[in-house]
Design an enzyme around this catalytic site. Structure first.
Site, mmCIF file in Angstrom:
data_model
loop_
_atom_site.group_PDB
_atom_site.id
_atom_site.type_symbol
_atom_site.label_atom_id
_atom_site.label_comp_id
_atom_site.label_asym_id
_atom_site.label_seq_id
_atom_site.Cartn_x
_atom_site.Cartn_y
_atom_site.Cartn_z
ATOM 1 N N ASP A 73 42.538 -15.543 95.487
ATOM 2 C CA ASP A 73 43.252 -14.513 96.252
ATOM 3 C C ASP A 73 43.373 -15.001 97.687
ATOM 4 O O ASP A 73 42.412 -14.981 98.446
ATOM 5 C CB ASP A 73 42.484 -13.186 96.187
ATOM 6 C CG ASP A 73 43.195 -12.093 96.978
ATOM 7 O OD1 ASP A 73 44.190 -12.393 97.683
ATOM 8 O OD2 ASP A 73 42.747 -10.933 96.899
ATOM 9 N N ASP A 145 43.361 -5.819 100.135
ATOM 10 C CA ASP A 145 42.695 -6.961 100.768
ATOM 11 C C ASP A 145 41.165 -6.885 100.738
ATOM 12 O O ASP A 145 40.479 -6.955 101.761
ATOM 13 C CB ASP A 145 43.172 -7.112 102.222
ATOM 14 C CG ASP A 145 44.613 -7.583 102.297
ATOM 15 O OD1 ASP A 145 45.360 -7.362 101.310
ATOM 16 O OD2 ASP A 145 45.001 -8.181 103.305
ATOM 17 N N HIS A 188 36.965 -1.224 108.061
ATOM 18 C CA HIS A 188 38.208 -0.847 107.363
ATOM 19 C C HIS A 188 37.982 0.135 106.218
ATOM 20 O O HIS A 188 38.936 0.684 105.679
ATOM 21 C CB HIS A 188 38.901 -2.085 106.780
ATOM 22 C CG HIS A 188 39.357 -3.053 107.832
ATOM 23 N ND1 HIS A 188 40.183 -2.686 108.875
ATOM 24 C CD2 HIS A 188 39.090 -4.374 108.020
ATOM 25 C CE1 HIS A 188 40.404 -3.742 109.653
ATOM 26 N NE2 HIS A 188 39.748 -4.776 109.159
ATOM 27 N N ASP A 225 36.731 -6.309 117.241
ATOM 28 C CA ASP A 225 37.299 -7.085 116.141
ATOM 29 C C ASP A 225 38.823 -7.123 116.338
ATOM 30 O O ASP A 225 39.399 -6.209 116.922
ATOM 31 C CB ASP A 225 36.958 -6.388 114.816
ATOM 32 C CG ASP A 225 37.393 -7.176 113.592
ATOM 33 O OD1 ASP A 225 36.538 -7.826 112.972
ATOM 34 O OD2 ASP A 225 38.608 -7.139 113.250
ATOM 35 N N HIS A 227 41.112 -6.761 114.221
ATOM 36 C CA HIS A 227 41.825 -5.813 113.368
ATOM 37 C C HIS A 227 41.514 -4.376 113.781
ATOM 38 O O HIS A 227 40.446 -4.106 114.337
ATOM 39 C CB HIS A 227 41.419 -5.997 111.903
ATOM 40 C CG HIS A 227 41.708 -7.354 111.348
ATOM 41 N ND1 HIS A 227 40.762 -8.362 111.321
ATOM 42 C CD2 HIS A 227 42.836 -7.879 110.813
ATOM 43 C CE1 HIS A 227 41.293 -9.451 110.785
ATOM 44 N NE2 HIS A 227 42.561 -9.188 110.473
ATOM 45 N N ASP A 318 36.860 -12.291 115.157
ATOM 46 C CA ASP A 318 38.156 -12.858 114.795
ATOM 47 C C ASP A 318 39.154 -12.728 115.943
ATOM 48 O O ASP A 318 40.296 -13.177 115.822
ATOM 49 C CB ASP A 318 38.699 -12.209 113.507
ATOM 50 C CG ASP A 318 38.434 -10.725 113.434
ATOM 51 O OD1 ASP A 318 38.124 -10.114 114.470
ATOM 52 O OD2 ASP A 318 38.537 -10.159 112.321
ATOM 53 N N TYR A 358 36.287 -15.515 111.263
ATOM 54 C CA TYR A 358 36.518 -16.384 110.110
ATOM 55 C C TYR A 358 36.617 -17.849 110.464
ATOM 56 O O TYR A 358 36.802 -18.686 109.588
ATOM 57 C CB TYR A 358 37.771 -15.897 109.352
ATOM 58 C CG TYR A 358 37.630 -14.426 109.041
ATOM 59 C CD1 TYR A 358 36.802 -14.012 107.995
ATOM 60 C CD2 TYR A 358 38.220 -13.448 109.838
ATOM 61 C CE1 TYR A 358 36.597 -12.654 107.744
ATOM 62 C CE2 TYR A 358 38.021 -12.095 109.599
ATOM 63 C CZ TYR A 358 37.202 -11.709 108.553
ATOM 64 O OH TYR A 358 36.978 -10.380 108.313
HETATM 65 C C1 X5A Z 1 36.500 -7.083 108.782
HETATM 66 C C2 X5A Z 1 37.807 -7.833 108.846
HETATM 67 C C3 X5A Z 1 39.931 -8.315 107.892
HETATM 68 C C4 X5A Z 1 40.738 -8.107 106.671
HETATM 69 C C5 X5A Z 1 42.025 -8.894 106.734
HETATM 70 C C6 X5A Z 1 42.846 -8.705 105.504
HETATM 71 N N1 X5A Z 1 38.685 -7.619 107.865
HETATM 72 N N2 X5A Z 1 44.135 -9.350 105.611
HETATM 73 O O1 X5A Z 1 37.998 -8.608 109.760
HETATM 74 ZN ZN ZN Z 2 38.710 -8.326 111.644
#
Ligand code: X5A
Ligand code: ZN
Length: 721
Positions: A73, A145, A188, A225, A227, A318, A358
């Protein structure tokens, strides 16, 4: 009898030996068993050399590396167990892990998970350990995701439990602050859905738990973060006791999770209106300046007005350089500053919980910067801050304009341009899957080592004044040089006969030299006359050939422009009641406060939105903090100021205070030693006068100092492309 006594002695001896040998483990152990009535002695953590007032908890368990993606994935392939192992190994290798109190994880209970999630969802996740690979894949399909694994439920309980252990450690005072390194992340996940690698919403659960178990009244959640933690937003949308702040890559809704409600106009609902702050980033490649600007001009003013009792950080990394998701360019050391800027809130109760991150190089570096800051080490110099880019300024402007009706600190923010739609046109999120060009390996220098001088804080005080605990009494070792005495005599205007005064001034100079040379991190001097002492210090600094820049922060009603040479080596920011605007230059910045320094809200606001951005952009090698006896600053505001300034010049601050203010020595030293400044209490709403003057000043100075900008100015055309 004698035998019995000998046995007792032996027993005690052995116990002490064992205790010393396992000091570290005992530390960790007694944190969790402090209520155990059978072991009152061991519960006394004071025995260890670590002082709970200054310790940092680190919560980690290898078990959380024991799940992974079992099928192909592309959306999930970056969420790997190594994220945790490299982060932890970096903490071990740098010796940081050893300096923390290691607190064990535990599983969150059903009851705790149900604080945030639905029973149906919890029951469904509970089944996953028994599923076949195919079942797991099927189960995963209903969410976005995210992936499941037979061991992820166990890890998710540990991840939430780790956040709860952190809350317990901080709230019971066992540690000052801490970080939990966890997988899976949490921000999330929603009430009834896993999402974005997250299963249970660790920080949301911990926040509800803190409210319930400890009656915490106001909680700030800072989600740095890259996101949007939409799960956290949904959880507290209507709750004014939890202020949620998130910045996130957005690109006008084209970036995952592509939600309309991630934009700046989602401010919270009902009672919670104003307590949800979204900063959408509409460009990638943002840098340290962009992040810090948002801290100075949105988050910090609002946070100080809100006055949290507890701070959580959704600490995803990230948003750091090299991250394949964020594609931003902030360097790992920026997280040291972000962390530090939060550490004087809530009496220092900061709980950081890992989210994303990441890039296996910038992630561990950023984790180390964060933990090292929580531990109280000197901050890296905030170099190369060139101000925010145009796109970041647009976001900043929109956020401030949208929140001006909720927060008094923003009430003079520029309004939204009338043609500004809440969201710009969005191209369909589906369909045209933008192909990602494989970005070539980014390189950036390793963060510099952050070395603490042997002496943390030294005090130069007259005889009879006791030197506070933890602080070294400063005695100049050398005889004063005749040349120096002559120079001092000139700059002080003192008579040669004033030998004692001149010798004490020369001690002050040698204290400053030691601070500059980083033999001592910070210093404080009680002097007979602060203006004279300041003049001497400034002139001595100017005459020495060093290229070191110096920031002078002056709290005084007396005009002091003459100190400044305008050669860019010194900047003087003066806070007073007086309107000295006509005197203003690029390097002499008089800040006129309606109530002078005695108005807490006004002073703090000016410190956050003027002094800090100026200081960060100027990037001095030494901060001279001068408090005249006429300034009438409140002790707590003074401690906040002192604490916040430690982010500059690697903590090299020299404080000058008048001899008559000896009762302020202890609180000042406390802040120099890194003790969080006591909370100010919810600040009284800022009056127009408090905000107007600094705002005007900011507008005037922003052509020189880009970190003061909050809107895209007309004459600026350097797009970030
Ligand atoms: C915790 C976090 C990111 C998910 C990305 C999915 N989640 N495209 O950084
Ligand atoms: Zn994130």
């Amino acid at each position: 009898m004698i035998v019995f006594m000998l046995l007792c002695f032996l027993y005690i001896y052995i116990s002490v030996c064992i205790f010393l040998l396992y000091k570290k483990r005992v530390d960790a152990w007694c944190l969790n068993h402090v209520t155990s009535p059978t072991l009152p002695l061991l519960a006394n953590c004071e025995l260890s050399k670590m002082n709970p007032d200054t310790t940092t908890a680190l919560i980690y368990d290898e078990e959380m590396t024991k799940y992974k993606l079992l099928w192909v994935d592309p959306a999930c392939k970056i969420e790997v167990p190594e994220r945790l192992t490299v982060s932890y190994e970096a903490l071990v290798k740098t010796g940081l892990a050893d300096r923390c109190v290691s607190v064990p994880v535990r599983e969150a209970t059903d009851e705790e998970i149900l604080l945030v999630h639905s029973e149906e969802y919890l029951e469904a996740v509970k089944q996953t350990p028994y599923m076949t690979l195919e079942d797991l894949q099927m189960f995963t399909l209903q969410y976005g995701d995210v992936y499941f694994h037979p061991n992820i439920y166990h890890c998710a309980k540990l991840a939430s439990g780790a956040a709860l252990q952190l809350v317990d450690s901080v709230m019971t005072g066992k540690v000052r602050n801490g970080m939990a390194l966890v997988r899976p992340p949490g921000h999330h996940s929603k009430r009834s859905a896993a999402n974005g690698f997250c299963v249970f919403n660790n920080v949301s659960i911990a926040a509800k738990y803190a409210k319930q178990k400890y009656g915490v009244k106001r909680i700030l959640i800072v989600d740095w973060d890259v996101h949007h933690g939409q799960g956290v937003q949904y959880c507290f949308e209507e709750d004014p006791s939890v202020l949620y702040f998130s910045w996130h890559r957005y690109e006008h809704q084209k970036f995952w999770p592509n939600l309309r409600e991630s934009d700046y106009d989602s401010v919270g609902k009902a009672e919670g209106a104003g307590f949800n702050i979204n900063v959408p980033w509409n460009k990638v490649g943002l840098e340290n300046s962009d992040y810090l600007s948002v801290f100075f001009h949105v988050l910090l003013p609002v946070a100080y007005e809100f006055c949290p009792d507890l701070v959580f950080v959704c600490a995803g990394f990230d948003a750091a350089i090299g991250d394949p998701e964020g594609e931003m360019c902030a360097t790992p050391d920026v997280f040291a500053h972000l962390t530090h800027l939060l550490m004087n809130l809530a009496d220092g109760k900061v709980c950081a919980v890992l989210e994303g991150g990441y890039n296996l190089k910038s992630l561990p570096q950023s984790v180390c910067e964060t933990v090292q800051t929580l531990l109280g080490d000197p901050l890296p110099r905030p170099a190369n801050l060139k101000g925010p880019c145009k796109s970041a300024l647009e976001s900043l402007h929109c956020v401030r304009a949208t929140h001006r009706k909720y927060w008094s600190c923003l009430k003079h923010a520029d309004k939204l341009p009338s043609d500004e739609l809440s969201t710009k046109p969005v191209k369909s999120a589906e369909g045209e899957a933008e192909e990602k060009t494989e970005t070539e390996e980014l390189v950036w220098p390793d963060p510099l080592k952050r070395i603490s001088p042997n002496v943390r804080t030294a005090a130069l005080v007259p005889e009879g004044v006791t030197c506070p605990e933890g602080c070294r009494l400063f005695c100049s070792s050398q005889e004063p040089e005749p040349n120096l005495i002559k120079q001092l005599q000139e700059s002080s205007g003192l008579d040669t006969a004033d030998a004692a005064a001149l010798t004490s001034l020369s001690s002050l100079i040698s204290l400053m030299d030691k601070v500059k040379k980083a033999e001592i991190r910070s210093g404080l001097a009680l002097v007979p006359d602060v203006s004279i002492a300041m003049n001497c210090v400034v002139q001595h600094a100017a005459s020495s050939s060093s290229s070191n820049r110096m920031l002078i922060v002056l709290l005084s009603e007396k005009m002091a422009k003459s100190c400044i040479t305008e050669d860019g080596k010194t900047m003087l920011v003066q806070f007073s009641r007086r309107s000295l605007e006509a005197e203003m230059t690029k390097y002499y910045i008089p800040v006129c406060l309606k109530q002078g320094c005695s108005g807490v809200s006004g002073l703090i606001h000016a410190v956050l939105s003027l002094l800090l951005p100026l200081g960060y952009e100027f990037d001095p090698g030494l901060v001279l903090l001068v408090r005249a006896p006429d300034c009438r600053v409140s002790e707590r505001a003074w401690q906040q100021l002192t604490g916040l300034l430690q982010g500059l010049a690697q903590g090299h601050t020299l404080v000058l205070m008048q001899e008559s203010e000896r009762s302020s020595v202890a609180p000042t030293v406390s802040s120099l030693l890194g003790t969080p400044a006591p909370s100010l209490g919810p600040l009284s709403a800022l009056g127009s006068e408090d905000v107007e003057a600094p705002e005007k000043l900011r507008l005037k100075l922003q052509r020189h100092w880009k970190l003061l900008q909050t809107t895209v100015s007309e004459n600026k055309c350097d797009d970030d492309g």
